[in-house]
Design an enzyme around this catalytic site. Sequence first.
Site, PDB file in Angstrom:
ATOM      1  N   ASN A  21       0.888  -1.172   0.000  1.00  0.00           N
ATOM      2  CA  ASN A  21       0.000   0.000   0.000  1.00  0.00           C
ATOM      3  C   ASN A  21       0.920   1.214   0.000  1.00  0.00           C
ATOM      4  O   ASN A  21       1.504   1.554   1.025  1.00  0.00           O
ATOM      5  CB  ASN A  21      -0.890  -0.023   1.244  1.00  0.00           C
ATOM      6  CG  ASN A  21      -1.689   1.261   1.398  1.00  0.00           C
ATOM      7  OD1 ASN A  21      -1.734   2.092   0.476  1.00  0.00           O
ATOM      8  ND2 ASN A  21      -2.323   1.444   2.550  1.00  0.00           N
ATOM      9  N   TRP A  22       1.045   1.824  -1.169  1.00  0.00           N
ATOM     10  CA  TRP A  22       1.994   2.946  -1.298  1.00  0.00           C
ATOM     11  C   TRP A  22       1.509   4.208  -0.598  1.00  0.00           C
ATOM     12  O   TRP A  22       2.284   5.146  -0.423  1.00  0.00           O
ATOM     13  CB  TRP A  22       2.224   3.267  -2.782  1.00  0.00           C
ATOM     14  CG  TRP A  22       2.961   2.211  -3.554  1.00  0.00           C
ATOM     15  CD1 TRP A  22       3.387   0.993  -3.107  1.00  0.00           C
ATOM     16  CD2 TRP A  22       3.373   2.295  -4.932  1.00  0.00           C
ATOM     17  NE1 TRP A  22       4.025   0.317  -4.116  1.00  0.00           N
ATOM     18  CE2 TRP A  22       4.032   1.098  -5.248  1.00  0.00           C
ATOM     19  CE3 TRP A  22       3.230   3.270  -5.924  1.00  0.00           C
ATOM     20  CZ2 TRP A  22       4.562   0.843  -6.519  1.00  0.00           C
ATOM     21  CZ3 TRP A  22       3.755   3.012  -7.189  1.00  0.00           C
ATOM     22  CH2 TRP A  22       4.417   1.814  -7.476  1.00  0.00           C
ATOM     23  N   LYS A  23       0.238   4.268  -0.261  1.00  0.00           N
ATOM     24  CA  LYS A  23      -0.353   5.486   0.312  1.00  0.00           C
ATOM     25  C   LYS A  23      -0.077   6.669  -0.637  1.00  0.00           C
ATOM     26  O   LYS A  23      -0.006   6.466  -1.839  1.00  0.00           O
ATOM     27  CB  LYS A  23       0.168   5.704   1.740  1.00  0.00           C
ATOM     28  CG  LYS A  23      -0.018   4.430   2.595  1.00  0.00           C
ATOM     29  CD  LYS A  23       0.216   4.617   4.062  1.00  0.00           C
ATOM     30  CE  LYS A  23      -0.022   3.284   4.768  1.00  0.00           C
ATOM     31  NZ  LYS A  23       0.114   3.363   6.206  1.00  0.00           N
ATOM     32  N   HIS A  41      -9.365   1.435   5.062  1.00  0.00           N
ATOM     33  CA  HIS A  41      -8.053   1.626   5.702  1.00  0.00           C
ATOM     34  C   HIS A  41      -8.223   2.576   6.889  1.00  0.00           C
ATOM     35  O   HIS A  41      -9.016   3.523   6.820  1.00  0.00           O
ATOM     36  CB  HIS A  41      -7.029   2.183   4.701  1.00  0.00           C
ATOM     37  CG  HIS A  41      -5.646   2.130   5.259  1.00  0.00           C
ATOM     38  ND1 HIS A  41      -5.169   3.083   6.134  1.00  0.00           N
ATOM     39  CD2 HIS A  41      -4.647   1.219   5.121  1.00  0.00           C
ATOM     40  CE1 HIS A  41      -3.930   2.751   6.503  1.00  0.00           C
ATOM     41  NE2 HIS A  41      -3.586   1.626   5.895  1.00  0.00           N
ATOM     42  N   GLU A  83      -6.545   4.979   7.890  1.00  0.00           N
ATOM     43  CA  GLU A  83      -6.329   6.396   7.587  1.00  0.00           C
ATOM     44  C   GLU A  83      -7.582   7.011   6.959  1.00  0.00           C
ATOM     45  O   GLU A  83      -7.899   8.175   7.188  1.00  0.00           O
ATOM     46  CB  GLU A  83      -5.090   6.550   6.678  1.00  0.00           C
ATOM     47  CG  GLU A  83      -3.808   6.311   7.479  1.00  0.00           C
ATOM     48  CD  GLU A  83      -2.650   5.695   6.711  1.00  0.00           C
ATOM     49  OE1 GLU A  83      -2.654   5.728   5.470  1.00  0.00           O
ATOM     50  OE2 GLU A  83      -1.739   5.167   7.380  1.00  0.00           O
ATOM     51  N   GLU A  98      -5.105  -4.618  10.714  1.00  0.00           N
ATOM     52  CA  GLU A  98      -4.071  -3.601  10.891  1.00  0.00           C
ATOM     53  C   GLU A  98      -4.320  -2.840  12.196  1.00  0.00           C
ATOM     54  O   GLU A  98      -5.120  -1.889  12.217  1.00  0.00           O
ATOM     55  CB  GLU A  98      -4.101  -2.609   9.721  1.00  0.00           C
ATOM     56  CG  GLU A  98      -3.850  -3.256   8.370  1.00  0.00           C
ATOM     57  CD  GLU A  98      -3.261  -2.270   7.362  1.00  0.00           C
ATOM     58  OE1 GLU A  98      -2.229  -2.591   6.779  1.00  0.00           O
ATOM     59  OE2 GLU A  98      -3.825  -1.171   7.189  1.00  0.00           O
ATOM     60  N   GLY A 148       2.940   2.442  10.710  1.00  0.00           N
ATOM     61  CA  GLY A 148       3.910   3.520  10.520  1.00  0.00           C
ATOM     62  C   GLY A 148       4.641   3.927  11.786  1.00  0.00           C
ATOM     63  O   GLY A 148       5.280   4.964  11.833  1.00  0.00           O
ATOM     64  N   SER A 185       3.836  -2.015  10.312  1.00  0.00           N
ATOM     65  CA  SER A 185       5.288  -2.090  10.513  1.00  0.00           C
ATOM     66  C   SER A 185       5.888  -3.452  10.183  1.00  0.00           C
ATOM     67  O   SER A 185       6.801  -3.919  10.871  1.00  0.00           O
ATOM     68  CB  SER A 185       5.654  -1.660  11.943  1.00  0.00           C
ATOM     69  OG  SER A 185       5.259  -0.311  12.157  1.00  0.00           O
ATOM     70  N   GLY A 188       3.008  -1.066   4.200  1.00  0.00           N
ATOM     71  CA  GLY A 188       3.088   0.360   3.898  1.00  0.00           C
ATOM     72  C   GLY A 188       4.512   0.757   3.545  1.00  0.00           C
ATOM     73  O   GLY A 188       5.004   0.510   2.445  1.00  0.00           O
ATOM     74  N   GLY A 189       5.209   1.362   4.512  1.00  0.00           N
ATOM     75  CA  GLY A 189       6.543   1.920   4.280  1.00  0.00           C
ATOM     76  C   GLY A 189       7.503   0.981   3.557  1.00  0.00           C
ATOM     77  O   GLY A 189       8.223   1.401   2.642  1.00  0.00           O
TER      78      GLY A 189
HETATM   79  P1  13P Z   1       3.313   0.459   7.603  1.00  0.00           P
HETATM   80  O1  13P Z   1       3.782  -0.863   7.024  1.00  0.00           O
HETATM   81  O2  13P Z   1       4.053   1.633   7.070  1.00  0.00           O
HETATM   82  O3  13P Z   1       3.238   0.389   9.098  1.00  0.00           O
HETATM   83  O4  13P Z   1       1.798   0.666   7.097  1.00  0.00           O
HETATM   84  C1  13P Z   1       0.896  -0.380   7.195  1.00  0.00           C
HETATM   85  C2  13P Z   1      -0.332  -0.020   6.447  1.00  0.00           C
HETATM   86  O5  13P Z   1      -1.052   0.894   6.808  1.00  0.00           O
HETATM   87  C3  13P Z   1      -0.633  -0.777   5.224  1.00  0.00           C
HETATM   88  O6  13P Z   1      -1.919  -0.514   4.759  1.00  0.00           O
END
Ligand code: 13P
Length: 250
Positions: free
Chosen positions: A9-11, A95, A97, A167, A173, A212, A233-234
Amino acid sequence: MRQPFVAGNWKQNGSLSQNKELMSGVINGLDSGLTVKVAVCVPYIYISQISDMVASSKVSLGSQNVSDQESGAFTGEIGCSMLKEFACEYAIVGHSERRAIYGESDDDVAKKFTAAQKGGLIPILCVGELLEERESGQTEVVVERQLSAIINSSGVASLKDSIIAYEPVWAIGTGKTASPDQAQDVHFFIRSVIAKYDESVSQSVQILYGGSVKGSNAKELFSMQDIDGGLIGGASLKSDDFLAICNAAG
Ligand code: 13P
Protein backbone atom coordinates in the site's frame (compact mmCIF):
# COMPACT_ATOMS: atom_id res chain seq x y z
CA MET A 1 -4.80 -24.40 1.83
CA ARG A 2 -4.79 -20.58 1.62
CA GLN A 3 -2.41 -18.97 -0.84
CA PRO A 4 -0.01 -16.50 0.79
CA PHE A 5 -0.61 -12.92 -0.30
CA VAL A 6 1.52 -9.79 0.04
CA ALA A 7 0.16 -6.41 -1.03
CA GLY A 8 1.97 -3.09 -0.97
CA ASN A 9 0.00 0.00 0.00
CA TRP A 10 1.99 2.95 -1.30
CA LYS A 11 -0.35 5.49 0.31
CA GLN A 12 0.32 9.04 -1.00
CA ASN A 13 3.85 8.30 -2.20
CA GLY A 14 5.60 8.00 -5.54
CA SER A 15 6.46 9.84 -8.71
CA LEU A 16 6.68 8.68 -12.31
CA SER A 17 10.43 8.12 -12.04
CA GLN A 18 10.42 6.59 -8.54
CA ASN A 19 7.59 4.23 -9.51
CA LYS A 20 9.51 3.08 -12.56
CA GLU A 21 12.57 2.25 -10.52
CA LEU A 22 10.59 0.60 -7.74
CA MET A 23 8.47 -1.55 -10.02
CA SER A 24 11.30 -2.69 -12.25
CA GLY A 25 13.13 -3.76 -9.09
CA VAL A 26 10.09 -5.67 -7.83
CA ILE A 27 9.18 -7.28 -11.15
CA ASN A 28 12.73 -8.33 -12.00
CA GLY A 29 13.55 -9.39 -8.45
CA LEU A 30 10.55 -11.66 -7.84
CA ASP A 31 11.64 -15.26 -7.76
CA SER A 32 9.61 -17.20 -10.35
CA GLY A 33 9.30 -20.14 -7.94
CA LEU A 34 7.44 -18.16 -5.27
CA THR A 35 3.92 -19.32 -4.40
CA VAL A 36 2.97 -15.94 -2.94
CA LYS A 37 0.52 -13.71 -4.78
CA VAL A 38 1.89 -10.16 -4.95
CA ALA A 39 -0.05 -6.95 -5.54
CA VAL A 40 0.63 -3.22 -5.34
CA CYS A 41 -2.07 -0.72 -4.39
CA VAL A 42 -1.00 2.59 -5.86
CA PRO A 43 -2.34 6.17 -5.94
CA TYR A 44 -5.12 6.58 -8.54
CA ILE A 45 -3.01 8.87 -10.68
CA TYR A 46 -0.41 6.13 -11.20
CA ILE A 47 -2.82 3.27 -11.93
CA SER A 48 -2.29 3.68 -15.68
CA GLN A 49 1.51 3.77 -15.41
CA ILE A 50 1.69 0.71 -13.15
CA SER A 51 -0.94 -1.16 -15.16
CA ASP A 52 1.37 -1.00 -18.18
CA MET A 53 4.39 -2.01 -16.12
CA VAL A 54 2.82 -5.08 -14.48
CA ALA A 55 0.94 -6.24 -17.58
CA SER A 56 3.19 -9.18 -18.38
CA SER A 57 4.44 -9.81 -14.84
CA LYS A 58 3.26 -11.81 -11.83
CA VAL A 59 2.35 -8.64 -9.96
CA SER A 60 -1.31 -7.61 -9.65
CA LEU A 61 -2.69 -4.12 -9.33
CA GLY A 62 -4.97 -2.55 -6.75
CA SER A 63 -6.34 0.84 -5.74
CA GLN A 64 -6.32 2.30 -2.24
CA ASN A 65 -9.95 3.34 -2.24
CA VAL A 66 -13.00 3.17 -4.51
CA SER A 67 -16.24 5.09 -4.91
CA ASP A 68 -19.41 3.46 -3.63
CA GLN A 69 -21.14 4.83 -6.74
CA GLU A 70 -20.96 3.47 -10.29
CA SER A 71 -20.68 6.85 -12.03
CA GLY A 72 -22.22 10.31 -12.07
CA ALA A 73 -21.95 13.65 -10.31
CA PHE A 74 -19.45 12.66 -7.61
CA THR A 75 -16.58 15.11 -8.00
CA GLY A 76 -13.19 13.67 -7.18
CA GLU A 77 -14.33 10.04 -7.05
CA ILE A 78 -13.12 7.03 -9.03
CA GLY A 79 -15.41 4.08 -9.71
CA CYS A 80 -14.88 0.35 -10.27
CA SER A 81 -15.47 0.38 -14.01
CA MET A 82 -12.72 3.00 -14.43
CA LEU A 83 -10.30 0.91 -12.39
CA LYS A 84 -11.23 -2.23 -14.31
CA GLU A 85 -10.28 -0.52 -17.58
CA PHE A 86 -6.71 -0.55 -16.27
CA ALA A 87 -6.79 -4.21 -15.20
CA CYS A 88 -7.06 -3.30 -11.56
CA GLU A 89 -8.03 -6.37 -9.52
CA TYR A 90 -8.15 -5.17 -5.90
CA ALA A 91 -9.41 -2.16 -3.94
CA ILE A 92 -8.47 -1.44 -0.34
CA VAL A 93 -11.55 -0.41 1.63
CA GLY A 94 -11.73 0.91 5.18
CA HIS A 95 -8.05 1.63 5.70
CA SER A 96 -7.67 3.19 9.15
CA GLU A 97 -6.33 6.40 7.59
CA ARG A 98 -9.56 6.74 5.60
CA ARG A 99 -11.62 5.96 8.68
CA ALA A 100 -9.69 8.35 10.97
CA ILE A 101 -8.71 11.22 8.67
CA TYR A 102 -11.62 11.22 6.21
CA GLY A 103 -14.30 10.09 8.64
CA GLU A 104 -15.37 6.93 6.84
CA SER A 105 -17.85 5.05 9.01
CA ASP A 106 -18.43 1.29 9.14
CA ASP A 107 -21.46 1.94 6.97
CA ASP A 108 -19.44 3.90 4.36
CA VAL A 109 -16.89 1.09 4.28
CA ALA A 110 -19.63 -1.51 3.84
CA LYS A 111 -21.00 0.45 0.86
CA LYS A 112 -17.56 0.57 -0.76
CA PHE A 113 -17.06 -3.15 -0.09
CA THR A 114 -20.36 -3.97 -1.81
CA ALA A 115 -19.65 -1.61 -4.71
CA ALA A 116 -16.18 -3.10 -5.24
CA GLN A 117 -17.53 -6.64 -5.45
CA LYS A 118 -20.45 -5.63 -7.65
CA GLY A 119 -17.98 -3.89 -9.94
CA GLY A 120 -15.71 -6.94 -10.20
CA LEU A 121 -12.94 -5.89 -7.82
CA ILE A 122 -11.73 -7.89 -4.83
CA PRO A 123 -12.00 -5.72 -1.73
CA ILE A 124 -9.14 -5.77 0.77
CA LEU A 125 -11.10 -4.92 3.91
CA CYS A 126 -9.02 -3.31 6.67
CA VAL A 127 -10.02 -3.71 10.29
CA GLY A 128 -8.15 -2.87 13.48
CA GLU A 129 -8.24 -1.12 16.81
CA LEU A 130 -6.72 2.14 18.09
CA LEU A 131 -4.14 2.07 20.89
CA GLU A 132 -6.65 3.26 23.48
CA GLU A 133 -9.11 0.60 22.36
CA ARG A 134 -6.46 -2.12 22.82
CA GLU A 135 -5.45 -0.71 26.18
CA SER A 136 -9.04 -0.68 27.38
CA GLY A 137 -9.61 -4.28 26.27
CA GLN A 138 -11.85 -3.32 23.33
CA THR A 139 -9.88 -4.93 20.49
CA GLU A 140 -12.32 -7.77 19.87
CA VAL A 141 -15.38 -5.53 20.20
CA VAL A 142 -14.00 -3.10 17.61
CA VAL A 143 -12.89 -5.73 15.12
CA GLU A 144 -16.19 -7.63 15.44
CA ARG A 145 -18.16 -4.39 14.89
CA GLN A 146 -16.13 -3.57 11.76
CA LEU A 147 -16.61 -7.11 10.39
CA SER A 148 -20.29 -7.28 11.28
CA ALA A 149 -20.96 -4.14 9.25
CA ILE A 150 -19.87 -6.09 6.16
CA ILE A 151 -21.59 -9.35 7.10
CA ASN A 152 -24.87 -7.53 7.81
CA SER A 153 -24.86 -5.60 4.56
CA SER A 154 -23.33 -8.05 2.06
CA GLY A 155 -23.78 -11.42 3.77
CA VAL A 156 -21.09 -13.73 5.11
CA ALA A 157 -20.61 -15.42 1.70
CA SER A 158 -19.31 -12.11 0.33
CA LEU A 159 -16.19 -12.55 2.46
CA LYS A 160 -15.26 -15.55 0.30
CA ASP A 161 -14.40 -13.15 -2.52
CA SER A 162 -12.52 -10.69 -0.38
CA ILE A 163 -9.33 -10.36 1.58
CA ILE A 164 -9.26 -9.14 5.16
CA ALA A 165 -6.34 -7.15 6.55
CA TYR A 166 -5.94 -6.85 10.30
CA GLU A 167 -4.07 -3.60 10.89
CA PRO A 168 -3.81 -2.49 14.51
CA VAL A 169 -3.72 1.29 14.18
CA TRP A 170 -1.01 1.62 16.85
CA ALA A 171 1.32 -0.51 14.70
CA ILE A 172 0.89 1.46 11.47
CA GLY A 173 3.91 3.52 10.52
CA THR A 174 5.14 3.50 14.11
CA GLY A 175 7.80 0.80 13.91
CA LYS A 176 5.85 -0.98 16.70
CA THR A 177 4.83 -4.29 15.17
CA ALA A 178 2.25 -6.45 16.90
CA SER A 179 4.01 -9.53 18.21
CA PRO A 180 3.28 -12.69 16.24
CA ASP A 181 1.14 -13.94 19.15
CA GLN A 182 -0.81 -10.67 19.44
CA ALA A 183 -1.53 -10.71 15.71
CA GLN A 184 -2.35 -14.43 15.67
CA ASP A 185 -4.87 -13.98 18.51
CA VAL A 186 -6.82 -11.37 16.53
CA HIS A 187 -6.61 -13.33 13.26
CA PHE A 188 -7.96 -16.38 15.10
CA PHE A 189 -10.70 -14.20 16.59
CA ILE A 190 -11.66 -12.90 13.13
CA ARG A 191 -12.02 -16.48 11.87
CA SER A 192 -14.10 -17.38 14.90
CA VAL A 193 -16.48 -14.45 14.30
CA ILE A 194 -16.93 -15.55 10.68
CA ALA A 195 -17.30 -19.20 11.74
CA LYS A 196 -20.41 -18.29 13.74
CA TYR A 197 -22.03 -17.70 10.33
CA ASP A 198 -20.09 -20.02 8.03
CA GLU A 199 -17.26 -22.38 8.98
CA SER A 200 -15.98 -22.91 5.45
CA VAL A 201 -15.72 -19.16 4.70
CA SER A 202 -13.86 -18.70 7.98
CA GLN A 203 -11.27 -21.22 6.90
CA SER A 204 -10.89 -20.09 3.28
CA VAL A 205 -10.69 -16.30 3.63
CA GLN A 206 -7.16 -14.89 3.48
CA ILE A 207 -6.33 -12.66 6.43
CA LEU A 208 -3.29 -10.40 6.10
CA TYR A 209 -1.48 -8.62 8.90
CA GLY A 210 -0.45 -4.97 8.43
CA GLY A 211 1.53 -2.62 10.66
CA SER A 212 5.29 -2.09 10.51
CA VAL A 213 6.00 -5.34 8.65
CA LYS A 214 9.64 -5.49 7.56
CA GLY A 215 11.94 -8.05 6.01
CA SER A 216 13.25 -8.79 9.48
CA ASN A 217 9.91 -9.63 11.16
CA ALA A 218 7.84 -10.91 8.22
CA LYS A 219 8.77 -14.57 8.43
CA GLU A 220 7.86 -14.91 12.07
CA LEU A 221 4.50 -13.19 11.53
CA PHE A 222 3.65 -15.15 8.39
CA SER A 223 4.49 -18.46 10.05
CA MET A 224 1.53 -18.08 12.41
CA GLN A 225 -1.39 -20.39 11.67
CA ASP A 226 -3.99 -17.75 10.78
CA ILE A 227 -1.75 -15.12 9.16
CA ASP A 228 -1.74 -15.50 5.39
CA GLY A 229 0.55 -12.64 4.41
CA GLY A 230 0.80 -8.91 4.81
CA LEU A 231 -0.42 -5.47 3.78
CA ILE A 232 2.74 -3.43 3.66
CA GLY A 233 3.09 0.36 3.90
CA GLY A 234 6.54 1.92 4.28
CA ALA A 235 8.48 -1.21 3.36
CA SER A 236 6.63 -1.51 0.04
CA LEU A 237 8.36 1.67 -1.21
CA LYS A 238 11.79 0.08 -1.59
CA SER A 239 12.11 -2.90 -3.89
CA ASP A 240 14.65 -4.77 -1.75
CA ASP A 241 12.54 -4.41 1.39
CA PHE A 242 9.35 -5.41 -0.40
CA LEU A 243 11.02 -8.40 -2.07
CA ALA A 244 12.38 -9.60 1.28
CA ILE A 245 8.81 -9.60 2.61
CA CYS A 246 7.48 -11.43 -0.50
CA ASN A 247 10.22 -14.04 -0.08
CA ALA A 248 9.28 -14.49 3.57
CA ALA A 249 5.70 -15.32 2.53
CA GLY A 250 6.84 -18.22 0.34
P1 13P B 1 3.31 0.46 7.60
O1 13P B 1 3.78 -0.86 7.02
O2 13P B 1 4.05 1.63 7.07
O3 13P B 1 3.24 0.39 9.10
O4 13P B 1 1.80 0.67 7.10
C1 13P B 1 0.90 -0.38 7.19
C2 13P B 1 -0.33 -0.02 6.45
O5 13P B 1 -1.05 0.89 6.81
C3 13P B 1 -0.63 -0.78 5.22
O6 13P B 1 -1.92 -0.51 4.76
